[in-house]
Design a protein around this motif. Structure first.
Motif, PDB file in Angstrom:
ATOM      1  N   TYR A  29      60.232 -32.022  70.959  1.00  0.00           N
ATOM      2  CA  TYR A  29      58.998 -31.714  70.247  1.00  0.00           C
ATOM      3  C   TYR A  29      57.797 -32.304  70.993  1.00  0.00           C
ATOM      4  O   TYR A  29      56.751 -31.666  71.117  1.00  0.00           O
ATOM      5  N   MET A  30      57.980 -33.494  71.537  1.00  0.00           N
ATOM      6  CA  MET A  30      56.893 -34.122  72.296  1.00  0.00           C
ATOM      7  C   MET A  30      56.551 -33.301  73.541  1.00  0.00           C
ATOM      8  O   MET A  30      55.389 -33.218  73.936  1.00  0.00           O
ATOM      9  N   TYR A  31      57.543 -32.652  74.111  1.00  0.00           N
ATOM     10  CA  TYR A  31      57.283 -31.786  75.269  1.00  0.00           C
ATOM     11  C   TYR A  31      56.477 -30.548  74.849  1.00  0.00           C
ATOM     12  O   TYR A  31      55.602 -30.084  75.591  1.00  0.00           O
TER      13      TYR A  31
ATOM     14  N   GLU B 277      54.275 -30.571  72.560  1.00  0.00           N
ATOM     15  CA  GLU B 277      52.897 -31.072  72.432  1.00  0.00           C
ATOM     16  C   GLU B 277      52.216 -31.148  73.799  1.00  0.00           C
ATOM     17  O   GLU B 277      51.033 -30.857  73.934  1.00  0.00           O
ATOM     18  N   LYS B 278      53.021 -31.520  74.804  1.00  0.00           N
ATOM     19  CA  LYS B 278      52.497 -31.618  76.179  1.00  0.00           C
ATOM     20  C   LYS B 278      52.065 -30.227  76.669  1.00  0.00           C
ATOM     21  O   LYS B 278      50.971 -30.061  77.215  1.00  0.00           O
TER      22      LYS B 278
ATOM     23  N   PHE C 252      51.888 -23.788  69.323  1.00  0.00           N
ATOM     24  CA  PHE C 252      53.322 -23.802  68.981  1.00  0.00           C
ATOM     25  C   PHE C 252      53.779 -22.415  68.526  1.00  0.00           C
ATOM     26  O   PHE C 252      54.916 -22.030  68.733  1.00  0.00           O
TER      27      PHE C 252
ATOM     28  N   GLU D 223      63.261 -30.774  65.426  1.00  0.00           N
ATOM     29  CA  GLU D 223      61.784 -30.756  65.364  1.00  0.00           C
ATOM     30  C   GLU D 223      61.220 -29.644  66.237  1.00  0.00           C
ATOM     31  O   GLU D 223      60.249 -28.989  65.881  1.00  0.00           O
TER      32      GLU D 223
ATOM     33  N   HIS E 275      59.021 -26.501  64.610  1.00  0.00           N
ATOM     34  CA  HIS E 275      57.608 -26.323  64.945  1.00  0.00           C
ATOM     35  C   HIS E 275      57.337 -25.087  65.796  1.00  0.00           C
ATOM     36  O   HIS E 275      56.185 -24.709  65.985  1.00  0.00           O
TER      37      HIS E 275
ATOM     38  N   ASN F 262      51.274 -27.732  74.837  1.00  0.00           N
ATOM     39  CA  ASN F 262      50.136 -27.359  74.012  1.00  0.00           C
ATOM     40  C   ASN F 262      48.835 -27.954  74.555  1.00  0.00           C
ATOM     41  O   ASN F 262      47.826 -27.265  74.700  1.00  0.00           O
ATOM     42  N   LYS F 263      48.893 -29.226  74.911  1.00  0.00           N
ATOM     43  CA  LYS F 263      47.681 -29.912  75.411  1.00  0.00           C
ATOM     44  C   LYS F 263      47.296 -29.431  76.802  1.00  0.00           C
ATOM     45  O   LYS F 263      46.155 -29.119  77.074  1.00  0.00           O
TER      46      LYS F 263
ATOM     47  N   ASN G   4      62.944 -37.055  69.150  1.00  0.00           N
ATOM     48  CA  ASN G   4      61.872 -36.047  69.114  1.00  0.00           C
ATOM     49  C   ASN G   4      61.299 -35.701  70.485  1.00  0.00           C
ATOM     50  O   ASN G   4      60.208 -35.153  70.581  1.00  0.00           O
TER      51      ASN G   4
END
Ligand SMILES: [Mg+2]
Length: 293
Positions: free
Chosen positions: A219-221, A223-224, A233, A247, A251, A226-227, A216
């Motif tokens: 997908y974690m990138y 989120e990065k 997304f 993922e 998303h 996004n933050k 994943n």
């Protein structure tokens, strides 16, 4: 307010009116308007689209060898492009190419296929393949670079979206400096990838820095991004072919499978099965006359 956009893209020139009539005859949605994107790409604004009928779309357009995309927003509503590298932006699986050059009899093609189908753990297979490289000279990478085949339409895709102000990211379970070479050639603003470790003799240590080495990671990138940049997304477009893209594709506001493995075909609606990477631009509703070639 339930209007959607249906993009239709073929390899060959088509007669738009015939295709519009074909849609009217075969589907229950109402056509509100149409836009010609090129002589082989059309966008249709539709109403009353039944999401449960996507299997019908798949079946009917696959028979006609037409790629289609359903989305509910305009390209101006997207800000980020995320592209997989191996078997997406390029035709190669570059880690496999590297292992093959060593002459190892490890069955890389089969292992890689199973990993991309999600049938075996990606982290384990990456580790196994990188271990084979232990003691081999770094210069093997130059051989891999010589053999890289860029998939058609990739450069136009990246240039056009860069020009529209997108943040373009090449995100791969592959490795620097192969990834940075591909990223530079195609004009990506960012490259996110794993890194090989080398010893003092410029040989592979058989180990690596696992930045994108997990199932994943991509997908974690997201989120990065996004933050850190406060980009939802929904404003991300992603393209990929294998299980480690799933993922990310799921998303993203628009996730697109590219000549993908079955796991992606089974889980992602929008697919490029017949045409090239320029189709991502058509899927976003961009006209060919606005492509940067
Ligand atoms: Mg791939």
């Amino acid at each position: 307010m339930n209007n959607k956009f249906l993009s239709l893209v073929a390899n060959e020139k088509f007669v738009a009116d015939e295709l519009i009539n074909f849609c009217k005859e075969n589907f229950s949605f109402k056509i509100l308007s149409t836009r010609t994107l090129s002589n082989h790409a059309l966008e249709v604004e539709i109403e009353n689209f039944d999401i449960n009928k996507t299997q019908d779309l798949n079946k009917i357009f696959n028979q006609k060898q037409i790629d289609f995309c359903i989305r509910d927003k305009n390209f101006k509503d997207f800000k980020v492009l995320l592209c997989d590298m191996d078997a997406t932006m390029i035709a190669n699986e570059t880690l496999d190419d590297l292992v093959k050059i060593t002459g190892s009899d490890y069955n890389v093609d089969e292992t890689s296929k199973l990993a991309m189908e999600g049938k075996i753990d990606l982290r384990t297979t990456l580790k196994n393949r990188v271990e084979i490289l232990k003691g081999q000279p770094k210069s093997l990478i130059n051989e891999v670079l010589k053999g890289i085949k860029f998939n058609p339409g990739g450069k136009t895709l990246v240039s056009t979206l860069n020009n529209l102000g997108f943040e373009s990211n090449l995100i791969t379970g592959g490795f620097k400096p192969i990834s940075t070479y591909v990223g530079k050639e195609l004009g990506f603003k960012n490259v996110i990838s794993n890194e090989f470790n080398f010893d003092e003799n410029n040989c592979f240590t058989g180990d690596y820095v696992p930045i994108t080495g997990q199932k994943n990671s991509k997908y974690m990138y997201m989120e990065k991004i996004n933050k850190e940049k406060n980009i939802p997304f929904a404003e991300m477009v992603s393209v990929g072919d294998g299980s480690n893209d799933l993922e990310m594709l799921k998303h993203s506001g628009l996730g697109i499978g590219y000549h993908a493995h079955q796991i992606i075909k089974n889980n992602i609606l929008n697919q490029i099965n017949f045409t090239n990477l320029e189709t991502v631009l058509y899927f976003l509703g961009i006209k060919e006359e606005n492509f940067i070639i």
